[in-house]
Scaffold this motif. Sequence first.
Motif, mmCIF file in Angstrom:
data_model
loop_
_atom_site.group_PDB
_atom_site.id
_atom_site.type_symbol
_atom_site.label_atom_id
_atom_site.label_comp_id
_atom_site.label_asym_id
_atom_site.label_seq_id
_atom_site.Cartn_x
_atom_site.Cartn_y
_atom_site.Cartn_z
ATOM 1 N N ASP A 86 -7.800 -13.033 0.419
ATOM 2 C CA ASP A 86 -6.379 -12.835 0.036
ATOM 3 C C ASP A 86 -6.564 -12.045 -1.295
ATOM 4 O OD1 ASP A 86 -5.431 -13.693 2.441
ATOM 5 O OD2 ASP A 86 -4.913 -15.845 1.606
ATOM 6 N N GLU A 87 -7.356 -12.647 -2.100
ATOM 7 C CA GLU A 87 -7.749 -12.070 -3.372
ATOM 8 C C GLU A 87 -7.689 -10.710 -3.501
ATOM 9 O OE1 GLU A 87 -10.170 -12.896 -7.344
ATOM 10 O OE2 GLU A 87 -10.544 -14.186 -5.729
ATOM 11 N N THR A 88 -8.656 -10.281 -2.622
ATOM 12 C CA THR A 88 -9.171 -8.869 -2.662
ATOM 13 C C THR A 88 -7.824 -7.951 -1.901
ATOM 14 O OG1 THR A 88 -11.403 -9.038 -2.350
ATOM 15 C CG2 THR A 88 -10.524 -6.758 -1.750
ATOM 16 N N LEU A 89 -7.054 -8.710 -0.958
ATOM 17 C CA LEU A 89 -5.829 -8.130 -0.252
ATOM 18 C C LEU A 89 -5.163 -7.790 -1.238
ATOM 19 C CD1 LEU A 89 -4.384 -7.372 2.196
ATOM 20 C CD2 LEU A 89 -3.707 -9.801 2.267
ATOM 21 N N ALA A 90 -4.661 -8.687 -2.211
ATOM 22 C CA ALA A 90 -3.524 -8.257 -3.409
ATOM 23 C C ALA A 90 -4.158 -7.247 -4.184
ATOM 24 C CB ALA A 90 -3.446 -9.817 -4.004
ATOM 25 N N THR A 91 -5.423 -7.073 -4.446
ATOM 26 C CA THR A 91 -5.966 -6.197 -5.523
ATOM 27 C C THR A 91 -5.485 -4.778 -4.855
ATOM 28 O OG1 THR A 91 -7.618 -7.807 -6.324
ATOM 29 C CG2 THR A 91 -7.972 -5.274 -6.427
ATOM 30 N N VAL A 92 -5.996 -4.544 -3.421
ATOM 31 C CA VAL A 92 -5.822 -3.337 -2.743
ATOM 32 C C VAL A 92 -4.315 -3.002 -2.636
ATOM 33 C CG1 VAL A 92 -6.214 -2.200 -0.725
ATOM 34 C CG2 VAL A 92 -7.913 -3.589 -1.331
ATOM 35 N N LYS A 93 -3.386 -4.151 -2.502
ATOM 36 C CA LYS A 93 -2.018 -3.653 -2.350
ATOM 37 C C LYS A 93 -1.553 -3.431 -3.770
ATOM 38 C CE LYS A 93 -0.608 -4.666 1.995
ATOM 39 N NZ LYS A 93 0.119 -5.829 2.425
ATOM 40 N N GLY A 94 -1.834 -4.151 -4.753
ATOM 41 C CA GLY A 94 -1.653 -3.611 -6.039
ATOM 42 C C GLY A 94 -1.970 -2.096 -6.587
ATOM 43 N N ALA A 95 -3.204 -1.983 -6.081
ATOM 44 C CA ALA A 95 -3.505 -0.558 -6.302
ATOM 45 C C ALA A 95 -2.621 0.371 -5.766
ATOM 46 C CB ALA A 95 -5.104 -0.276 -5.971
ATOM 47 N N PHE A 96 -2.398 0.070 -4.304
ATOM 48 C CA PHE A 96 -1.191 1.219 -3.758
ATOM 49 C C PHE A 96 0.266 1.234 -4.438
ATOM 50 C CE2 PHE A 96 -3.835 0.992 0.239
ATOM 51 C CZ PHE A 96 -3.567 2.281 0.765
ATOM 52 N N GLU A 97 0.490 0.123 -5.205
ATOM 53 C CA GLU A 97 1.874 -0.033 -5.561
ATOM 54 C C GLU A 97 1.623 0.923 -6.821
ATOM 55 O OE1 GLU A 97 2.295 -4.473 -5.835
ATOM 56 O OE2 GLU A 97 2.959 -4.322 -3.979
ATOM 57 N N ALA A 98 0.619 0.505 -7.597
ATOM 58 C CA ALA A 98 0.385 1.445 -9.119
ATOM 59 C C ALA A 98 0.423 2.937 -8.741
ATOM 60 C CB ALA A 98 -0.793 0.945 -9.619
ATOM 61 N N VAL A 99 -0.340 3.303 -7.584
ATOM 62 C CA VAL A 99 -0.457 4.654 -7.488
ATOM 63 C C VAL A 99 0.913 5.372 -6.966
ATOM 64 C CG1 VAL A 99 -1.919 6.661 -6.332
ATOM 65 C CG2 VAL A 99 -3.060 4.657 -7.340
ATOM 66 N N VAL A 100 1.279 4.688 -5.926
ATOM 67 C CA VAL A 100 2.708 5.060 -5.346
ATOM 68 C C VAL A 100 3.940 5.160 -6.385
ATOM 69 C CG1 VAL A 100 4.334 4.641 -3.798
ATOM 70 C CG2 VAL A 100 1.966 4.389 -2.854
ATOM 71 N N ALA A 101 3.828 4.333 -7.430
ATOM 72 C CA ALA A 101 4.981 4.390 -8.182
ATOM 73 C C ALA A 101 4.502 5.515 -9.319
ATOM 74 C CB ALA A 101 4.725 3.061 -9.224
ATOM 75 N N LEU A 102 3.125 5.733 -9.717
ATOM 76 C CA LEU A 102 2.999 6.926 -10.546
ATOM 77 C C LEU A 102 3.294 8.129 -9.758
ATOM 78 C CD1 LEU A 102 1.065 8.276 -12.805
ATOM 79 C CD2 LEU A 102 -0.487 8.251 -11.108
ATOM 80 N N ALA A 103 3.218 8.210 -8.733
ATOM 81 C CA ALA A 103 3.483 9.535 -7.692
ATOM 82 C C ALA A 103 5.142 9.735 -7.575
ATOM 83 C CB ALA A 103 2.972 9.401 -6.384
ATOM 84 N N GLY A 104 5.891 8.670 -7.861
ATOM 85 C CA GLY A 104 7.231 8.750 -7.632
ATOM 86 C C GLY A 104 7.549 8.786 -6.224
ATOM 87 N N HIS A 105 6.457 8.234 -5.356
ATOM 88 C CA HIS A 105 6.885 8.229 -4.158
ATOM 89 C C HIS A 105 7.271 6.649 -3.651
ATOM 90 C CE1 HIS A 105 6.487 9.528 0.091
ATOM 91 N NE2 HIS A 105 5.424 8.925 0.343
#
Length: 207
Positions: A35-54
């Motif tokens: 679960d800990e790594t799962l949260a890390t991967v999801k967090g990375a998606f959220e950060a990069v998608v927010a950066l892209a404005g997607h």
Amino acid sequence: MTPNEIEALFTRESGEFLFARWGRPIVPIVFGVEDETLATVKGAFEAVVALAGHKMAETDPELGANCMVFFFRDWQELLEVPDLDRLIPDLVPLVERLEKGGANQYRIFRFEEDGAIRAAFVFLKMDKELSKIPAETLALGQVVQTILLWSDAAFRTQSPLAVAADTTILRPDIAGLIRAAYDPVLPGVAQDASHALRLFARLEQPQ
């Protein structure tokens, strides 16, 4: 970053220029981690998608999840995933080829009719090399390489990440390029190298 450098990031080894971004909200799902790594991967998606404005979404109406990330110890494990061979045609020869080549990661994209990214599959074989990389670094690097259709040679000699004050971050030039790539005025797909000039024109120039 110069127009030539941008062009190189989307020019395949075959010499073909091909740029594509996601045409639909990204719905990631991660297999094979705590679960800990799962949260890390999801967090990375959220950060990069927010950066892209997607956008991200809870579910894709057509596919359920459209960005699947698999962590495993042995390529053969992929052959045991139910229905994966329906999503990835020629899975058996692909696994054989990756095993023979000693690969520890592989990405496959699927495309909309207009050529925009529709789905992505990320395979990470956690060998000694990948296991040494902190989860945050590994996750960020993979998400960055999935947010756009980069060239097959884009990050062979230089990672899209950098270290600043003991923290791994996305290189500012790559961050700026991702932001420019998702400008709503630009097309979601381009096969002409002049697209690199359009991207360059939208980069935020250093003060």
